[in-house]
Design a protein around this motif. Structure first.
Motif, mmCIF file in Angstrom:
data_model
loop_
_atom_site.group_PDB
_atom_site.id
_atom_site.type_symbol
_atom_site.label_atom_id
_atom_site.label_comp_id
_atom_site.label_asym_id
_atom_site.label_seq_id
_atom_site.Cartn_x
_atom_site.Cartn_y
_atom_site.Cartn_z
ATOM 1 N N THR A 7 0.851 -1.186 0.000
ATOM 2 C CA THR A 7 0.000 0.000 0.000
ATOM 3 C C THR A 7 0.891 1.241 0.000
ATOM 4 N N ILE A 9 1.518 5.123 0.468
ATOM 5 C CA ILE A 9 0.876 6.124 1.314
ATOM 6 C C ILE A 9 1.533 7.479 1.040
ATOM 7 N N GLU A 42 2.324 -5.757 3.869
ATOM 8 C CA GLU A 42 1.643 -6.625 4.828
ATOM 9 C C GLU A 42 1.567 -8.052 4.290
ATOM 10 N N LYS A 47 4.199 -6.561 9.332
ATOM 11 C CA LYS A 47 3.850 -5.222 8.876
ATOM 12 C C LYS A 47 5.158 -4.451 8.752
ATOM 13 N N ALA A 79 -1.517 8.612 9.056
ATOM 14 C CA ALA A 79 -1.924 7.997 7.784
ATOM 15 C C ALA A 79 -2.083 6.484 7.950
ATOM 16 N N LEU A 80 -1.209 5.871 8.740
ATOM 17 C CA LEU A 80 -1.332 4.431 8.998
ATOM 18 C C LEU A 80 -2.571 4.122 9.845
ATOM 19 N N ARG A 81 -2.797 4.925 10.864
ATOM 20 C CA ARG A 81 -3.971 4.702 11.710
ATOM 21 C C ARG A 81 -5.258 4.795 10.885
ATOM 22 N N LYS A 82 -5.263 5.714 9.931
ATOM 23 C CA LYS A 82 -6.428 5.870 9.063
ATOM 24 C C LYS A 82 -6.699 4.586 8.285
ATOM 25 N N ARG A 83 -5.645 3.797 8.061
ATOM 26 C CA ARG A 83 -5.753 2.530 7.335
ATOM 27 C C ARG A 83 -5.852 1.331 8.283
#
Length: 253
Positions: A7, A9, A42, A47, A79-83
């Motif tokens: 992914t 980002i 992932e 991760k 940005a990671l938390r959003k995903r």
């Protein structure tokens, strides 16, 4: 063999001349916006993050870097938390190289092991004068971003298999110790080429031996050998992923 999901980002953007990435003099006329990208990998219970992006834009201006922007939600941890990924879940960070727009947020991943090439680290301490600002070296009056916090480092010397399905490849030229990340995915092998290939325009003629080597070049001969290698990798079915191109975000959408 393990298959991974990649992914990309967007962790901000910078304003720069396209010609700086392509060495095309006609493309030095106006500045454009280019994304600062990091990559989440992932799979297999792992991760992994590739690069950590640049710092606060105001701070970057004070250091004399190219103008950059970053919305609050583009900060890597947010940005990671959003995903749906907690920064503490990142077990490994692969730093492709140590320029300012690739390693400024290491402190956001306190549980991760950081992997960098020995040659890159040595060069970051004492680079060619042209690149002192890019590395924020000690003799510019700053502390380099990679040296500002406690970090668990794994310094490697050469190509290595990180785990089943992920291999670290040397792609020097932009910097002496730049490493790309070759990842097996369900769609086939993909090479995260970082600044070896900032834009897809750089590799449009790759199959014909036409190399769009960036003007941000530490070693032209090494860069040429890197393009030779990427040409062979493409023949083997490897998809090459550009490191500063909005098309990368579209390809993974």
């Amino acid at each position: 063999m393990e298959r991974y999901r990649i992914t990309p980002i967007k962790a901000g953007s910078l304003l720069y001349y396209r010609g700086g990435f392509t060495a095309d003099q006609e493309e030095y006329k106006t500045k454009e916006e280019f994304p600062i990208l990091i990559f989440l990998i992932e799979g297999g219970g792992r991760k992994i993050l590739v690069d950590t992006g640049g710092g606060d834009p105001g701070q970057m201006r004070r250091y004399g870097h190219a103008p950059c922007r970053r919305e609050e939600e583009e900060r890597p941890d947010l940005a990671l938390r959003k995903r749906g990924v907690d920064p503490d879940e990142i077990d490994t960070v692969i730093l492709t190289h140590l320029h300012w727009d690739h390693c400024h947020n290491n402190h956001l991943f306190p549980r991760a092991e950081f992997i960098v090439q020995k040659n890159e680290l040595l060069n970051a301490v004492y680079p060619l004068p042209k690149f002192r600002g890019m590395y924020e070296t000690f003799d510019t009056g700053t502390i380099p971003p990679w040296a500002r916090q406690k970090t668990k480092w794994r310094i490697i010397d050469g190509e290595q298999t990180l785990c089943d399905g992920i291999r670290l490849l040397l792609l020097p030229g932009h910097t002496p110790g730049l490493q790309g990340v070759l990842v097996d995915t369900a769609e086939g092998p993909r090479l995260l080429a970082s600044d070896a290939v900032p834009l897809y325009e750089c590799i449009e003629g790759l199959g014909q031996g036409i190399y769009g080597i960036s003007s941000l070049c530490d070693d032209l001969r090494a860069f040429t050998r890197t393009f030779d290698r990427m040409r062979e990798l493409r023949k083997e079915g490897v998809e090459i992923i550009a490191g500063h191109d909005f098309l990368t975000l579209e390809r993974f959408a």
